[in-house]
Design an enzyme around this catalytic site. Structure first.
Site, PDB file in Angstrom:
ATOM      1  CB  ILE A  58      -1.093  -0.080   1.231  1.00 21.71           C
ATOM      2  CG1 ILE A  58      -1.541   1.450   1.287  1.00 21.71           C
ATOM      3  CG2 ILE A  58      -0.038  -0.160   2.746  1.00 21.71           C
ATOM      4  CD1 ILE A  58      -2.913   0.947   1.923  1.00 21.71           C
ATOM      5  CB  SER A  59       0.885   3.851  -2.843  1.00 24.90           C
ATOM      6  OG  SER A  59       1.630   3.147  -3.102  1.00 24.90           O
TER       7      SER A  59
END
Length: 221
Positions: A58-59
């Site tokens: 997840i960025s």
């Protein structure tokens, strides 16, 4: 967690990543802790990427802010996301388009699609459609798309995505052939069919694997 979320948003505003009221409100509304693996919940509001399994992440919140601010998503629009991951980006997009809009997200890894779909269902975004498939081929069944968000790096924009982008629409993607560094790029389709490119800065994403992307998960170093 709400207080941590608020502090993160305040920091992202102060650092210049969050700018528009719509994106700020989306960040305040969506519970990021519900979209990370249990062991990483304590770090949900740190400004860093987190593993979600199967070699994916997840960025970092700051990168997601750059992505969403650059796409200028509006209420009622149809948005296609390539790379569901945990479902967090799709939830933010759902907040931006509202119930009168549409969000479809494609994930090539079935287990991650299930993870993202369940996270979206549990947090009240079950109207977001999550599909298992090759994101590089887009989703022509419901094209054209007002916005397309690509969350994995590619050497160039897959042709089907350009074809499925509406006139006046915008597509955001990390472009580059290096595994550790790409350029976040926004493409706008003009009325004459031409494409306007705008580079928004450096980034690092996992590879976009598929028919019109990388053949494996390891592009050039």
């Amino acid at each position: 967690m709400k207080e941590k979320r608020k502090k993160l948003v305040e920091s992202l505003i102060r650092w210049g990543y969050l700018k528009t009221r719509e994106v700020i409100n989306a960040f305040l509304k969506v519970p990021r802790e519900e979209f990370v693996r249990e062991k990483y919940r304590v770090s949900a509001y740190d400004d860093q990427p987190l593993p979600i399994g199967y070699g994916q992440t997840i960025s970092a919140p700051s990168m997601i802010a750059i992505m969403l601010e650059s796409l200028d998503v509006k209420k009622g629009q149809k948005v296609l996301e390539i790379g569901t991951g945990s479902g967090y980006n799709a939830a933010l997009l759902a907040e931006l388009v509202g119930p009168e809009g549409k969000v479809v997200s494609i994930e090539r890894i079935p287990e991650l699609a299930n993870f993202g779909r369940e996270n979206l269902r549990r947090t009240g975004y079950d109207w977001v459609k999550v599909i298992v498939g090759d994101g590089t081929e887009g989703y022509k069944e419901e094209a054209p798309w007002d916005r397309i968000l690509v969350t994995a790096c590619a050497p160039q924009i897959p042709k089907p995505l350009i074809e499925q982008l509406a006139v006046g629409g915008k597509l955001g993607a990390p472009l580059g052939t290096n595994y550790m560094h790409q350029t976040w790029t926004v493409i706008e389709k003009e009325t004459n069919g031409g494409l306007k490119y705008e580079e928004k800065g450096g980034c690092a994403f996992v590879p976009l694997v598929g028919k019109y992307g990388w053949r494996s998960t390891k592009p050039a170093l």
